[in-house]
Design an enzyme around this catalytic site. Sequence first.
Site, PDB file in Angstrom:
ATOM      1  N   SER A 139     -25.327  65.783  56.252  1.00 13.02           N
ATOM      2  CA  SER A 139     -26.649  65.158  56.317  1.00 13.02           C
ATOM      3  C   SER A 139     -26.596  63.753  56.911  1.00 13.02           C
ATOM      4  CB  SER A 139     -27.199  65.075  54.891  1.00 13.02           C
ATOM      5  OG  SER A 139     -28.293  64.188  54.826  1.00 13.02           O
ATOM      6  N   GLU A 197     -28.114  61.462  55.789  1.00  3.61           N
ATOM      7  CA  GLU A 197     -28.126  60.557  54.635  1.00  3.61           C
ATOM      8  C   GLU A 197     -26.724  59.954  54.413  1.00  3.61           C
ATOM      9  OE1 GLU A 197     -31.090  59.888  53.060  1.00  3.61           O
ATOM     10  OE2 GLU A 197     -30.277  58.665  51.458  1.00  3.61           O
ATOM     11  N   TYR A 209     -27.029  61.460  46.520  1.00 11.43           N
ATOM     12  CA  TYR A 209     -27.074  62.615  47.431  1.00 11.43           C
ATOM     13  C   TYR A 209     -26.180  62.359  48.655  1.00 11.43           C
ATOM     14  CZ  TYR A 209     -28.844  65.837  50.976  1.00 11.43           C
ATOM     15  OH  TYR A 209     -28.923  66.767  51.977  1.00 11.43           O
TER      16      TYR A 209
HETATM   17  O1  F7E Z   1     -38.218  61.259  52.516  1.00 11.42           O
HETATM   18  C1  F7E Z   1     -40.223  58.190  52.132  1.00 11.42           C
HETATM   19  C2  F7E Z   1     -38.876  58.220  51.444  1.00 11.42           C
HETATM   20  O2  F7E Z   1     -37.941  63.117  50.876  1.00 11.42           O
HETATM   21  C3  F7E Z   1     -38.345  60.665  53.784  1.00 11.42           C
HETATM   22  C4  F7E Z   1     -33.726  65.909  52.982  1.00 11.42           C
HETATM   23  O3  F7E Z   1     -33.928  67.088  53.726  1.00 11.42           O
HETATM   24  O4  F7E Z   1     -33.523  64.569  54.948  1.00 11.42           O
HETATM   25  C5  F7E Z   1     -34.254  64.715  53.743  1.00 11.42           C
HETATM   26  O5  F7E Z   1     -34.143  63.545  52.928  1.00 11.42           O
HETATM   27  C6  F7E Z   1     -38.780  59.230  53.634  1.00 11.42           C
HETATM   28  C7  F7E Z   1     -37.952  58.398  52.645  1.00 11.42           C
HETATM   29  O6  F7E Z   1     -36.591  63.084  53.051  1.00 11.42           O
HETATM   30  C8  F7E Z   1     -42.668  59.424  49.738  1.00 11.42           C
HETATM   31  O7  F7E Z   1     -38.657  57.011  50.706  1.00 11.42           O
HETATM   32  C9  F7E Z   1     -42.468  57.732  51.089  1.00 11.42           C
HETATM   33  O8  F7E Z   1     -37.683  57.146  53.216  1.00 11.42           O
HETATM   34  O9  F7E Z   1     -38.964  63.616  53.127  1.00 11.42           O
HETATM   35  P1  F7E Z   1     -37.993  62.846  52.345  1.00 11.42           P
HETATM   36  P2  F7E Z   1     -35.176  62.321  52.985  1.00 11.42           P
HETATM   37  O10 F7E Z   1     -35.015  61.562  51.741  1.00 11.42           O
HETATM   38  O11 F7E Z   1     -35.000  61.572  54.262  1.00 11.42           O
HETATM   39  C10 F7E Z   1     -32.112  64.376  54.802  1.00 11.42           C
HETATM   40  C11 F7E Z   1     -31.506  64.342  56.174  1.00 11.42           C
HETATM   41  C12 F7E Z   1     -31.479  65.369  53.895  1.00 11.42           C
HETATM   42  O12 F7E Z   1     -30.316  65.736  54.052  1.00 11.42           O
HETATM   43  C13 F7E Z   1     -32.230  65.752  52.686  1.00 11.42           C
HETATM   44  O13 F7E Z   1     -31.748  66.986  52.152  1.00 11.42           O
HETATM   45  O14 F7E Z   1     -40.109  59.209  53.128  1.00 11.42           O
HETATM   46  N1  F7E Z   1     -41.350  58.494  51.240  1.00 11.42           N
HETATM   47  N2  F7E Z   1     -43.277  58.264  50.164  1.00 11.42           N
HETATM   48  C14 F7E Z   1     -41.457  59.566  50.430  1.00 11.42           C
HETATM   49  N3  F7E Z   1     -40.637  60.614  50.238  1.00 11.42           N
HETATM   50  C15 F7E Z   1     -41.029  61.562  49.329  1.00 11.42           C
HETATM   51  N4  F7E Z   1     -40.229  62.646  49.132  1.00 11.42           N
HETATM   52  N5  F7E Z   1     -42.205  61.448  48.604  1.00 11.42           N
HETATM   53  C16 F7E Z   1     -43.057  60.390  48.794  1.00 11.42           C
HETATM   54  O15 F7E Z   1     -44.106  60.319  48.138  1.00 11.42           O
END
Ligand code: F7E
Length: 332
Positions: A124, A126, A150
Site C-alpha cells: 500500500s 500508506e 496499518y
Molecule cells: O481516506 C480523509 C482521510 O479512508 C482518504 C485504503 O484503501 O488507501 C486507502 O486508505 C483520506 C484520508 O483512504 C474522512 O483522513 C476525510 O486522508 O478513503 P480513505 P486511505 O486512508 O487513504 C490506501 C492506499 C490503502 O491501502 C487502504 O487500504 O480522506 N478523510 N474525512 C476521511 N476518510 C474517511 N474514511 N472518512 C471520512 O469521513
Amino acid sequence: MKALVTGITGQIGSYLAEHLIDNDIEVHGTIRRHSVVETQNHRIDHLQDKIKTHYADLTDVSSLEKVLEETKPDLIFNLGALSHVKIGGEQPNYCLQSNTIGVLNLIEAMKSIVPKARMSQSSSSEMFGNSKVENGYQNEDTPMNPVSVYGISKLASYHLMKHYRSAHNMFLCNSICFNNESSRRGTNFVTNKIVTGALSIKLGLQDKLYLGNLKSRRDWSHSQDIAEAMLKIIKHDKPDDFVIASGQTRSVQEFCHLIFSLLGMDYNDHVEIDPKFYRPEELHYLQGDSSKARKELNWTPKFSFMDLVSEMINNNKLALENGITINTKALV
Ligand code: F7E
C-alpha cells in the site's frame, strides 16, 4: 492455470476474479466466517457459478494449509487485510495479526506446499507515510516512513515478501497500490462516503454529511485498473515490486466540490467537519509514479478520473432509486 485469491469478497478481489476468469484462469477464493451471510458475498454473487470459495482466515495457518493442499494454485493473490487505515489504529493488534502475521502464514504455507507458485502481495502507498522524492511523487525508491499502524503492518509484510524472495528463491511480488475506488467501494472510505452522502442529500434522504480532514490529497485510480496491473505483475518474467497509481493527486475537498457540483449542489451548504473523523497522524499527500510498471509491464490505466466519478455516481444513484439501502452513516 489456477489462482487463489484471499479477500475475494472485497472491491479489488471481485474485479480480479472477473479478470482472471476472462483470462481462462480457474479461480478459487477464501472467505471468512461472517455472521451476516446474506450480504457477505454481494460483490461476487454474479460469479458464484464460475468460482469456488473456501472458508479460511489469514490468522489461522491451518486453514491456509488446507486450502493450498486442496487447490494447489499456480498464482496466489493476497488481498485479504484489515484495509481501513483508521480502524487499523483502533484494532492495532488485529491489524498486525491479519496484515503482517497473516502474510507470514501464507508465505510459510506456500513454501512448504506450493513452493513453485507465484504470489502477489497487496502492498500500500500508506507505507510511504509523508515521504516523497524531489519531484513530489512516490516511486519504488521513495523512503518508507509509515504514519499509521496499518502502514506499519503493510511495510512489515512488504519486507517479508522481499526477504523470502531473496533468501528462499520464491516468486514473491509486491503490488504497491495507491488508493483505488469504484462503485463497489465501501461507504466508510472517503470517496464513496462522499458520493453516497451527496446522492442521499440530493434525494432528500439526509441533510448533512460529516467528514474529517478535507486537506489531505490522494492519488485515486479505478480498482479494475489495479486488478489488471496485479495480473501483469505476477505474470512478469521475474518477481519484482511495482507502484500502481494514476499519477494524479486531488484533495478530499476537491473531490467533494466536484461530486456536489455534478449533482447541482454546493458542498459548503451540506458538508460539516466532525473531528471524530480525523486520523491520529495524517498522511497528507500521495501522488504515485508508476512509470516502472508502465514501461516494464506495458500497463496503462483504462479509466480516467471522470470515468471513475461518473460510474460511482450513476451506479449508486441507481441503487438508491431502486430502494437499495446504502449506509451513509459511516462511523469512520
Ligand atoms: O481516506 C480523509 C482521510 O479512508 C482518504 C485504503 O484503501 O488507501 C486507502 O486508505 C483520506 C484520508 O483512504 C474522512 O483522513 C476525510 O486522508 O478513503 P480513505 P486511505 O486512508 O487513504 C490506501 C492506499 C490503502 O491501502 C487502504 O487500504 O480522506 N478523510 N474525512 C476521511 N476518510 C474517511 N474514511 N472518512 C471520512 O469521513
